[in-house]
Design an enzyme around this catalytic site. Sequence first.
Site, PDB file in Angstrom:
ATOM      1  N   ARG A 137       0.865  -1.181   0.000  1.00 48.50           N
ATOM      2  CA  ARG A 137       0.000   0.000   0.000  1.00 48.50           C
ATOM      3  C   ARG A 137       0.904   1.234   0.000  1.00 48.50           C
ATOM      4  O   ARG A 137       1.988   1.212   0.585  1.00 48.50           O
ATOM      5  CB  ARG A 137      -0.902   0.014   1.223  1.00 48.50           C
ATOM      6  CG  ARG A 137      -1.857  -1.174   1.328  1.00 48.50           C
ATOM      7  CD  ARG A 137      -2.649  -1.136   2.624  1.00 48.50           C
ATOM      8  NE  ARG A 137      -3.540  -2.275   2.745  1.00 48.50           N
ATOM      9  CZ  ARG A 137      -3.224  -3.439   3.317  1.00 48.50           C
ATOM     10  NH1 ARG A 137      -2.008  -3.591   3.845  1.00 48.50           N
ATOM     11  NH2 ARG A 137      -4.098  -4.424   3.382  1.00 48.50           N
TER      12      ARG A 137
ATOM     13  N   HIS B 290      -3.823  -8.806   2.690  1.00 47.97           N
ATOM     14  CA  HIS B 290      -5.274  -8.906   2.828  1.00 47.97           C
ATOM     15  C   HIS B 290      -5.613  -9.893   3.937  1.00 47.97           C
ATOM     16  O   HIS B 290      -5.110 -11.022   3.939  1.00 47.97           O
ATOM     17  CB  HIS B 290      -5.916  -9.396   1.523  1.00 47.97           C
ATOM     18  CG  HIS B 290      -5.929  -8.372   0.431  1.00 47.97           C
ATOM     19  ND1 HIS B 290      -6.093  -8.691  -0.898  1.00 47.97           N
ATOM     20  CD2 HIS B 290      -5.794  -7.025   0.472  1.00 47.97           C
ATOM     21  CE1 HIS B 290      -6.065  -7.590  -1.622  1.00 47.97           C
ATOM     22  NE2 HIS B 290      -5.883  -6.568  -0.815  1.00 47.97           N
TER      23      HIS B 290
ATOM     24  N   TYR C 105      -9.095  -9.957  -8.146  1.00 51.87           N
ATOM     25  CA  TYR C 105      -8.138 -10.002  -9.255  1.00 51.87           C
ATOM     26  C   TYR C 105      -8.409 -11.182 -10.179  1.00 51.87           C
ATOM     27  O   TYR C 105      -8.073 -11.133 -11.361  1.00 51.87           O
ATOM     28  CB  TYR C 105      -6.713 -10.046  -8.711  1.00 51.87           C
ATOM     29  CG  TYR C 105      -6.361  -8.799  -7.955  1.00 51.87           C
ATOM     30  CD1 TYR C 105      -6.135  -7.600  -8.619  1.00 51.87           C
ATOM     31  CD2 TYR C 105      -6.303  -8.791  -6.572  1.00 51.87           C
ATOM     32  CE1 TYR C 105      -5.841  -6.439  -7.924  1.00 51.87           C
ATOM     33  CE2 TYR C 105      -6.015  -7.634  -5.869  1.00 51.87           C
ATOM     34  CZ  TYR C 105      -5.793  -6.466  -6.542  1.00 51.87           C
ATOM     35  OH  TYR C 105      -5.521  -5.310  -5.854  1.00 51.87           O
TER      36      TYR C 105
ATOM     37  N   ARG D 153      -0.144  -1.136  -7.446  1.00 55.82           N
ATOM     38  CA  ARG D 153      -0.398  -2.252  -6.519  1.00 55.82           C
ATOM     39  C   ARG D 153      -1.311  -3.271  -7.198  1.00 55.82           C
ATOM     40  O   ARG D 153      -1.092  -4.488  -7.094  1.00 55.82           O
ATOM     41  CB  ARG D 153      -1.020  -1.710  -5.231  1.00 55.82           C
ATOM     42  CG  ARG D 153      -1.503  -2.773  -4.228  1.00 55.82           C
ATOM     43  CD  ARG D 153      -1.917  -2.074  -2.935  1.00 55.82           C
ATOM     44  NE  ARG D 153      -2.824  -2.831  -2.106  1.00 55.82           N
ATOM     45  CZ  ARG D 153      -2.450  -3.721  -1.176  1.00 55.82           C
ATOM     46  NH1 ARG D 153      -1.168  -3.967  -0.999  1.00 55.82           N
ATOM     47  NH2 ARG D 153      -3.344  -4.345  -0.444  1.00 55.82           N
TER      48      ARG D 153
ATOM     49  N   LYS E  88      -2.032  -2.741   7.917  1.00 55.71           N
ATOM     50  CA  LYS E  88      -3.232  -2.340   8.656  1.00 55.71           C
ATOM     51  C   LYS E  88      -3.310  -3.089   9.984  1.00 55.71           C
ATOM     52  O   LYS E  88      -2.986  -4.264  10.074  1.00 55.71           O
ATOM     53  CB  LYS E  88      -4.483  -2.640   7.819  1.00 55.71           C
ATOM     54  CG  LYS E  88      -4.660  -1.698   6.634  1.00 55.71           C
ATOM     55  CD  LYS E  88      -5.992  -1.947   5.952  1.00 55.71           C
ATOM     56  CE  LYS E  88      -6.223  -0.945   4.825  1.00 55.71           C
ATOM     57  NZ  LYS E  88      -7.523  -1.168   4.152  1.00 55.71           N
TER      58      LYS E  88
ATOM     59  N   HIS F 278      -1.799   3.272  -6.334  1.00 60.08           N
ATOM     60  CA  HIS F 278      -2.673   2.132  -6.066  1.00 60.08           C
ATOM     61  C   HIS F 278      -2.860   1.272  -7.314  1.00 60.08           C
ATOM     62  O   HIS F 278      -3.018   0.052  -7.212  1.00 60.08           O
ATOM     63  CB  HIS F 278      -4.030   2.624  -5.552  1.00 60.08           C
ATOM     64  CG  HIS F 278      -4.754   1.604  -4.727  1.00 60.08           C
ATOM     65  ND1 HIS F 278      -4.261   1.129  -3.531  1.00 60.08           N
ATOM     66  CD2 HIS F 278      -5.926   0.945  -4.938  1.00 60.08           C
ATOM     67  CE1 HIS F 278      -5.098   0.238  -3.030  1.00 60.08           C
ATOM     68  NE2 HIS F 278      -6.111   0.104  -3.876  1.00 60.08           N
TER      69      HIS F 278
END
Length: 306
Positions: free
Chosen positions: A155, A277, A286, A254, A179, A251
């Site tokens: 990210r 994730h 994806y 990414r 995160k 992004h």
Amino acid sequence: MRAATTIENFLEMMSAERGAAENTLASYRRDLEAAAEFTVARGASLPDAASDDIRAYLDEMTRLGFAATSQARRLSALRQFFRFLYSEGLRQDDPTGILDAPKKERSLPKIMSEEAVGRLLDRAKLETEDPAVIDKLRALRLHTLLETLYATGMRVSELVGLPAGVARSDHRFLLVRGKGSKERMVPLSAKAREAMSRYLTLRDAEPGSDGNPWLFPAFSESGHLARQVFARELKALAARAGVSTATISPHVLRHAFASHLLQNGADLRAVQQLLGHSDISTTQIYTHVLEERLHQLVSEHHPLAD
């Protein structure tokens, strides 16, 4: 109950107990303060709001043209907020419990072709070797950012916020804090390691670099490189490389990282781990990109296609 006080208590809990990042906390604050402002206009305080108040808030967002994704995000913040009040014994119910999240179409991520990414990286490297380029450190920084981003799929907030020490311990891997303060190891490609080495050599020669804790420090102020600055430099580079700037962003790179890995046979679980994730359903978007491209290929080239 006062809305301002309960919102502050909620944010404190999210930070202390769940390790929410600053950007996440800022987003919660904006969403909850917007909801509090709306409920006050209806004669109610947000902590005491009823289901009808929250439903009216969602209806107002629809009337104002908010996207379903924005509505769902704000409702999610409210759900977390009221669950906090319930767990603290400040409410006996959750007014969001009977509300459905706005239905949203799952949009496919924008991606770049391998050829376009190659042109972008080649141009970035070329500018680090061009004698006409005056700011060599800035050129090296941009090249290293791009090589690292495309090699790891980080990210953008993770990338620009890397501490200087992570690139010195082991050049083959980077330890990334994602995160919720979750850490993961991501491998660096040979090209990314080479770019990183060239960049660090010049960065370390800069006066005052010893005391700077950031791998990619801002040149004009304290702190690390801002995401917006990186995005601007990326768009400018794309224009010089002859790549469309309409959809280019950190992004998108990414997304390109993940899509290109899957196109070349990578395992979905491995891509999930690399992207950081928590849920594989997020990574599965994806596979839909690949399905769309295969469908388009058959539609355009199969002899029996209409």
